[in-house]
Write a protein that holds these residues in place. Sequence first.
Motif, mmCIF file in Angstrom:
data_model
loop_
_atom_site.group_PDB
_atom_site.id
_atom_site.type_symbol
_atom_site.label_atom_id
_atom_site.label_comp_id
_atom_site.label_asym_id
_atom_site.label_seq_id
_atom_site.Cartn_x
_atom_site.Cartn_y
_atom_site.Cartn_z
ATOM 1 N N ASP A 17 2.678 16.505 -2.685
ATOM 2 C CA ASP A 17 3.391 16.103 -1.469
ATOM 3 C C ASP A 17 2.564 15.288 -0.496
ATOM 4 O OD1 ASP A 17 5.989 16.872 -1.944
ATOM 5 O OD2 ASP A 17 5.576 18.964 -1.424
ATOM 6 N N ILE A 18 1.465 14.754 -0.973
ATOM 7 C CA ILE A 18 0.650 13.884 -0.125
ATOM 8 C C ILE A 18 0.534 12.532 -0.812
ATOM 9 C CG2 ILE A 18 -1.664 13.513 0.833
ATOM 10 C CD1 ILE A 18 -1.890 16.663 0.766
ATOM 11 N N ALA A 19 0.774 11.470 -0.027
ATOM 12 C CA ALA A 19 0.619 10.131 -0.576
ATOM 13 C C ALA A 19 -0.857 9.776 -0.556
ATOM 14 C CB ALA A 19 1.408 9.132 0.251
ATOM 15 N N ASP A 47 -5.263 8.707 7.597
ATOM 16 C CA ASP A 47 -6.336 8.571 6.605
ATOM 17 C C ASP A 47 -5.961 7.606 5.495
ATOM 18 O OD1 ASP A 47 -8.263 10.116 7.642
ATOM 19 O OD2 ASP A 47 -8.264 11.604 6.013
ATOM 20 N N LEU A 48 -4.722 7.771 5.013
ATOM 21 C CA LEU A 48 -4.266 6.905 3.931
ATOM 22 C C LEU A 48 -4.248 5.450 4.382
ATOM 23 C CD1 LEU A 48 -2.896 6.576 1.060
ATOM 24 C CD2 LEU A 48 -0.762 6.529 2.333
ATOM 25 N N TYR A 49 -3.700 5.205 5.561
ATOM 26 C CA TYR A 49 -3.628 3.825 6.040
ATOM 27 C C TYR A 49 -5.027 3.248 6.269
ATOM 28 C CZ TYR A 49 1.377 4.509 6.475
ATOM 29 O OH TYR A 49 2.688 4.764 6.198
ATOM 30 N N LEU A 95 -6.368 2.382 2.932
ATOM 31 C CA LEU A 95 -5.710 1.164 2.425
ATOM 32 C C LEU A 95 -6.373 -0.070 3.012
ATOM 33 C CD1 LEU A 95 -1.931 2.132 2.565
ATOM 34 C CD2 LEU A 95 -3.219 1.546 0.516
ATOM 35 N N LYS A 96 -6.655 0.007 4.310
ATOM 36 C CA LYS A 96 -7.276 -1.142 4.960
ATOM 37 C C LYS A 96 -8.683 -1.387 4.421
ATOM 38 C CE LYS A 96 -4.416 -0.724 8.989
ATOM 39 N NZ LYS A 96 -4.292 -0.030 10.280
ATOM 40 N N LYS A 97 -9.352 -0.305 4.050
ATOM 41 C CA LYS A 97 -10.692 -0.449 3.464
ATOM 42 C C LYS A 97 -10.620 -1.143 2.112
ATOM 43 C CE LYS A 97 -12.783 3.463 5.631
ATOM 44 N NZ LYS A 97 -12.724 4.907 5.383
#
Length: 82
Positions: free
Chosen positions: A28-30, A72-74, A77-79
């Motif tokens: 349940d975590i992207a 964190d995910l975003y 992603l930017k990294k």
Amino acid sequence: MFIPERMCVSCRQRKPKNQLIRIVKNNDIAKIDQNKKETSRAIYVCKDIQCIEKLKRNKALNKFLGCDGSEDLYNSLKKEIK
Ligand SMILES: [Zn+2]
């Protein structure tokens, strides 16, 4: 070698997989699928800041994966695009 194409959920353009970031839902975590081995449902987004911002704005993760994207995910992603 033939590289399969996938569609970016933000700009809807088809691109070779290696130009896209794969995001999977896990417990349940992207999260970003780093090893490309997750078989769960996945979406793809361009290695492009505009597509990543749009992903966030459109809540595409909720729409396609049914879960929220964490800050964190975003950030990760930017990294990926640097
Ligand atoms: Zn895109």
